[in-house]
Design an enzyme around this catalytic site. Structure first.
Site, PDB file in Angstrom:
ATOM      1  N   TRP A 121       2.577   2.849  -2.372  1.00  0.00           N
ATOM      2  CA  TRP A 121       2.341   3.707  -3.538  1.00  0.00           C
ATOM      3  C   TRP A 121       0.960   4.355  -3.451  1.00  0.00           C
ATOM      4  CZ3 TRP A 121       4.382   2.499  -9.070  1.00  0.00           C
ATOM      5  CH2 TRP A 121       5.787   2.383  -9.040  1.00  0.00           C
ATOM      6  N   LYS A 124       6.646  -1.119 -13.616  1.00  0.00           N
ATOM      7  CA  LYS A 124       7.887  -1.817 -13.271  1.00  0.00           C
ATOM      8  C   LYS A 124       8.092  -3.015 -14.188  1.00  0.00           C
ATOM      9  CE  LYS A 124       8.251  -4.091  -9.233  1.00  0.00           C
ATOM     10  NZ  LYS A 124       8.399  -4.095  -7.765  1.00  0.00           N
ATOM     11  N   GLY A 162       0.751  -1.243   0.000  1.00  0.00           N
ATOM     12  CA  GLY A 162       0.000   0.000   0.000  1.00  0.00           C
ATOM     13  C   GLY A 162       0.782   1.295   0.000  1.00  0.00           C
ATOM     14  N   ASP A 219      -7.007 -10.215  -9.285  1.00  0.00           N
ATOM     15  CA  ASP A 219      -5.855 -10.400 -10.154  1.00  0.00           C
ATOM     16  C   ASP A 219      -5.970  -9.460 -11.343  1.00  0.00           C
ATOM     17  OD1 ASP A 219      -3.799 -11.259 -11.757  1.00  0.00           O
ATOM     18  OD2 ASP A 219      -4.331 -13.382 -11.684  1.00  0.00           O
ATOM     19  N   ASP A 224       3.201  -1.375  -9.995  1.00  0.00           N
ATOM     20  CA  ASP A 224       4.387  -1.890  -9.298  1.00  0.00           C
ATOM     21  C   ASP A 224       4.304  -3.416  -9.244  1.00  0.00           C
ATOM     22  OD1 ASP A 224       6.830  -1.492  -8.001  1.00  0.00           O
ATOM     23  OD2 ASP A 224       5.928  -1.533  -6.022  1.00  0.00           O
ATOM     24  N   ASP A 238      -4.991  -5.299  -5.954  1.00  0.00           N
ATOM     25  CA  ASP A 238      -3.949  -6.302  -5.734  1.00  0.00           C
ATOM     26  C   ASP A 238      -4.590  -7.645  -5.424  1.00  0.00           C
ATOM     27  OD1 ASP A 238      -0.693  -5.964  -5.092  1.00  0.00           O
ATOM     28  OD2 ASP A 238      -1.592  -7.810  -4.343  1.00  0.00           O
TER      29      ASP A 238
END
EC number: 2.1.1.166
Length: 205
Positions: free
Chosen positions: A58, A155, A56, A94, A115, A76
């Site tokens: 970000w 990322k 959490g 997902d 991320d 998430d």
């Protein structure tokens, strides 16, 4: 007597300690903070989608930056227990299988963050492939839900697929930068691709 090699991630470093001291769940907050500072990513009133949000940090940082007038959707697979404020909504699921409609709660978004990273398997090639898959899913979500002029941060693990990933983002955004924040661990293969000024529909390529 031989000793087991030490896990470098077990020992909290200065970034981890600083994050905890400031109330963030993880050191990753400093990566987003640096990206934000370098490209002027987040502003009050924006709508933000955070993919791979747990634990959490970000989302917590983004919620503070967009303020009460903004909207944040944090997604998430793992449960997120951090408190982000009333401007934030949390969805457990997902990102690879959730439909774009499920992610579109506050669309069009001004910023899409990812991320997301694979649970490492011990196989470098498999982990890189999975990271590329997650990155490309995030780009596809941004293609569907990011507003013209909006920004993307994703990322990815460095691999031979990096150029394909960068080119996919270049198709979507006017400007693409590669950033390896100072807070990235020395032994990490991760890098962040940042897309700025999402092209208007029909102008990709």
């Amino acid at each position: 007597m031989s000793q087991k090699p030490k896990n470098p991630y077990k020992r909290p470093d200065a970034f981890t300690k600083a994050a905890k001291a400031q109330g963030y769940p993880a050191r990753s907050v400093f990566k987003l903070e640096e990206i934000d500072r370098r490209v002027r990513l987040l502003r009050p009133g924006q709508r933000v989608l955070d993919l791979g949000a747990a634990p959490g940090s970000w989302s917590m940082y983004a919620a503070q930056r967009i303020g009460a007038g903004g909207k944040l959707l944090a997604v998430d697979l793992s449960p997120i227990t951090a408190a982000f404020g009333p401007q934030a909504t949390v969805v457990q699921g997902d990102a690879l299988s959730l439909t774009n409609e499920a992610l579109a709660q506050f669309a069009p978004y001004d910023v899409v963050l990812s991320d997301m990273a694979p649970a490492t398997s011990g196989s470098k090639i498999a982990d890189q492939a999975r990271s590329y898959e997650l990155f490309m899913r995030a780009v596809a979500v941004a293609e569907a839900l990011l507003a013209p002029g909006g920004a993307f941060v994703g990322k990815i693990f460095m691999s031979e697929d990096f150029v394909k990933a960068r080119d996919a983002l270049r198709n979507l955004c006017e400007e693409v930068r590669s950033i390896r924040p100072e807070g990235t661990r020395a032994n990490s293969v991760e890098i962040f691709l940042v897309g700025l000024k999402r092209k208007a529909a029909g102008k990709t390529g």
